[in-house]
Design an enzyme around this catalytic site. Structure first.
Site, PDB file in Angstrom:
ATOM      1  CD  GLU A  35       0.469  -1.320  -4.729  1.00  0.00           C
ATOM      2  OE1 GLU A  35       0.140  -2.513  -4.797  1.00  0.00           O
ATOM      3  OE2 GLU A  35       1.656  -0.956  -4.544  1.00  0.00           O
ATOM      4  CB  CYS A  58       2.647  -5.896   0.318  1.00  0.00           C
ATOM      5  SG  CYS A  58       2.889  -4.180   0.793  1.00  0.00           S
ATOM      6  CB  CYS A  67       0.376  -1.604  -0.918  1.00  0.00           C
ATOM      7  SG  CYS A  67       2.114  -1.375  -1.274  1.00  0.00           S
TER       8      CYS A  67
END
Length: 127
Positions: A35, A58, A67
């Protein structure tokens, strides 16, 4: 394949107005996740994108920041998640976090393919 252990393999594509404006993948443990690379690749165009990611982003601090925070800070409009992360410290928590931040989230797109890509990671998380 196999270079990201103990982390999963993750890919992300950022799309705006039907065009890919950023893409990334997680190259290895200790490096940013997909990401982050996709948002960096999109640059100024990252705001209001739809981020397509193979695994739930995450939502915890490890060797890298979450992320979810990168997605929220970039002001993405929507996140399409291939599969929920089986890691108990992540599992569905980031989906709720993104939704709470006003981001539209869709889960389970191409889920079987995403699961196949990370069979080893899934096995480690569930056993």
């Amino acid at each position: 394949m196999g270079c990201t252990s103990p982390n999963p393999m993750v890919g992300c594509v950022s799309v705006k107005d039907g065009k890919i404006v950023g893409q990334g993948f997680h190259p290895k443990a200790g490096h940013p996740y997909a990401e982050v690379f996709a948002l960096r690749d999109a640059g100024e165009l990252a705001e209001n994108v739809t981020a397509y990611v193979s695994l739930e982003p995450c939502n915890h601090y490890g060797r890298t920041p979450p992320c979810t925070e990168a997605l929220i800070n970039a002001k993405v409009k929507r996140v399409v998640v291939g599969m929920v992360d089986p890691n108990p410290i992540v599992s569905s928590s980031s989906i709720s976090h993104l939704k709470d931040a006003g981001i539209d989230v869709t889960v389970g797109v191409e889920e079987d393919l995403c699961k196949k890509m990370n069979e080893g990671f899934i096995h480690r998380m569930l056993t």
